[in-house]
Design a protein around this motif. Structure first.
Motif, PDB file in Angstrom:
ATOM      1  N   GLU A  15     -17.003  17.986  10.988  1.00 33.67           N
ATOM      2  CA  GLU A  15     -16.680  17.026   9.925  1.00 33.67           C
ATOM      3  C   GLU A  15     -17.924  16.237   9.506  1.00 33.67           C
ATOM      4  OE1 GLU A  15     -13.684  13.259   9.315  1.00 33.67           O
ATOM      5  OE2 GLU A  15     -13.097  14.838  10.723  1.00 33.67           O
ATOM      6  N   HIS A  18     -20.164  18.535   7.446  1.00 34.74           N
ATOM      7  CA  HIS A  18     -19.594  18.702   6.108  1.00 34.74           C
ATOM      8  C   HIS A  18     -19.887  17.451   5.251  1.00 34.74           C
ATOM      9  CE1 HIS A  18     -16.899  19.939   2.942  1.00 34.74           C
ATOM     10  NE2 HIS A  18     -16.267  18.778   3.025  1.00 34.74           N
ATOM     11  N   TYR A  19     -19.674  16.276   5.831  1.00 37.33           N
ATOM     12  CA  TYR A  19     -19.925  15.025   5.117  1.00 37.33           C
ATOM     13  C   TYR A  19     -21.415  14.899   4.764  1.00 37.33           C
ATOM     14  CZ  TYR A  19     -20.162  10.030   4.105  1.00 37.33           C
ATOM     15  OH  TYR A  19     -20.376   8.822   3.502  1.00 37.33           O
ATOM     16  N   ARG A  20     -22.280  15.245   5.716  1.00 37.89           N
ATOM     17  CA  ARG A  20     -23.729  15.170   5.496  1.00 37.89           C
ATOM     18  C   ARG A  20     -24.143  16.110   4.361  1.00 37.89           C
ATOM     19  NH1 ARG A  20     -26.261  16.497  10.549  1.00 37.89           N
ATOM     20  NH2 ARG A  20     -25.909  14.323  11.103  1.00 37.89           N
ATOM     21  N   LEU A  21     -23.636  17.344   4.343  1.00 36.95           N
ATOM     22  CA  LEU A  21     -23.962  18.287   3.281  1.00 36.95           C
ATOM     23  C   LEU A  21     -23.477  17.785   1.919  1.00 36.95           C
ATOM     24  CD1 LEU A  21     -23.181  21.709   5.012  1.00 36.95           C
ATOM     25  CD2 LEU A  21     -25.428  20.770   4.436  1.00 36.95           C
ATOM     26  N   GLN A  22     -22.280  17.206   1.910  1.00 33.09           N
ATOM     27  CA  GLN A  22     -21.731  16.663   0.676  1.00 33.09           C
ATOM     28  C   GLN A  22     -22.612  15.535   0.143  1.00 33.09           C
ATOM     29  OE1 GLN A  22     -17.783  15.147   1.168  1.00 33.09           O
ATOM     30  NE2 GLN A  22     -17.550  14.572  -0.975  1.00 33.09           N
ATOM     31  N   ARG A  23     -23.019  14.625   1.006  1.00 35.19           N
ATOM     32  CA  ARG A  23     -23.867  13.500   0.589  1.00 35.19           C
ATOM     33  C   ARG A  23     -25.249  13.986   0.140  1.00 35.19           C
ATOM     34  NH1 ARG A  23     -21.747   9.029  -0.908  1.00 35.19           N
ATOM     35  NH2 ARG A  23     -23.553   7.877  -0.189  1.00 35.19           N
ATOM     36  N   GLU A  24     -25.810  14.983   0.823  1.00 30.67           N
ATOM     37  CA  GLU A  24     -27.101  15.522   0.418  1.00 30.67           C
ATOM     38  C   GLU A  24     -27.002  16.181  -0.954  1.00 30.67           C
ATOM     39  OE1 GLU A  24     -28.592  18.115   3.467  1.00 30.67           O
ATOM     40  OE2 GLU A  24     -28.990  16.460   4.840  1.00 30.67           O
ATOM     41  N   LYS A  25     -25.892  16.879  -1.206  1.00 30.35           N
ATOM     42  CA  LYS A  25     -25.683  17.502  -2.510  1.00 30.35           C
ATOM     43  C   LYS A  25     -25.593  16.442  -3.607  1.00 30.35           C
ATOM     44  CE  LYS A  25     -22.642  20.754  -4.858  1.00 30.35           C
ATOM     45  NZ  LYS A  25     -21.422  21.572  -4.751  1.00 30.35           N
ATOM     46  N   GLU A  26     -24.865  15.353  -3.352  1.00 27.01           N
ATOM     47  CA  GLU A  26     -24.762  14.256  -4.310  1.00 27.01           C
ATOM     48  C   GLU A  26     -26.135  13.627  -4.551  1.00 27.01           C
ATOM     49  OE1 GLU A  26     -21.851  11.457  -2.948  1.00 27.01           O
ATOM     50  OE2 GLU A  26     -20.230  12.935  -2.998  1.00 27.01           O
TER      51      GLU A  26
END
Length: 90
Positions: A15, A18-26
């Motif tokens: 989790e 997943h959160y880290r990848l989402q924030r990096e993408k943003e």
């Protein structure tokens, strides 16, 4: 019990990843938007600079000949005259 803790830990790590990848993408999207606008600004500045250089070069070539003629005529046309304040000291 230990197995359940290990499973919970793995789920938490997944989790978090997943959160880290989402924030990096943003972050990358925001960075691209900001850098993209700076890139556009940079391109506009370079275009304006090139236009100014073209205008100055054109003006230089257009006026160079007439200015050289004026300069040479001013330098070469010598008219000797006595200054009005000159007093003959005899």
């Amino acid at each position: 019990k230990g197995k359940r803790l290990k499973q919970a830990k793995e789920e938490a790590i997944a989790e978090i990843d997943h959160y880290r990848l989402q924030r990096e993408k943003e972050f990358r999207n925001k960075q691209t938007n900001v850098m993209g606008s700076q890139g556009n600004l940079s391109a506009k500045i370079e275009e304006q600079t090139a236009e100014t250089i073209r205008n100055l070069t054109s003006s230089y070539h257009k006026n160079m000949e007439s200015m050289m003629k004026k300069l040479l005529s001013t330098i070469c046309d010598i008219n000797p005259e006595v200054h009005p304040n000159f007093r003959d000291a005899v």
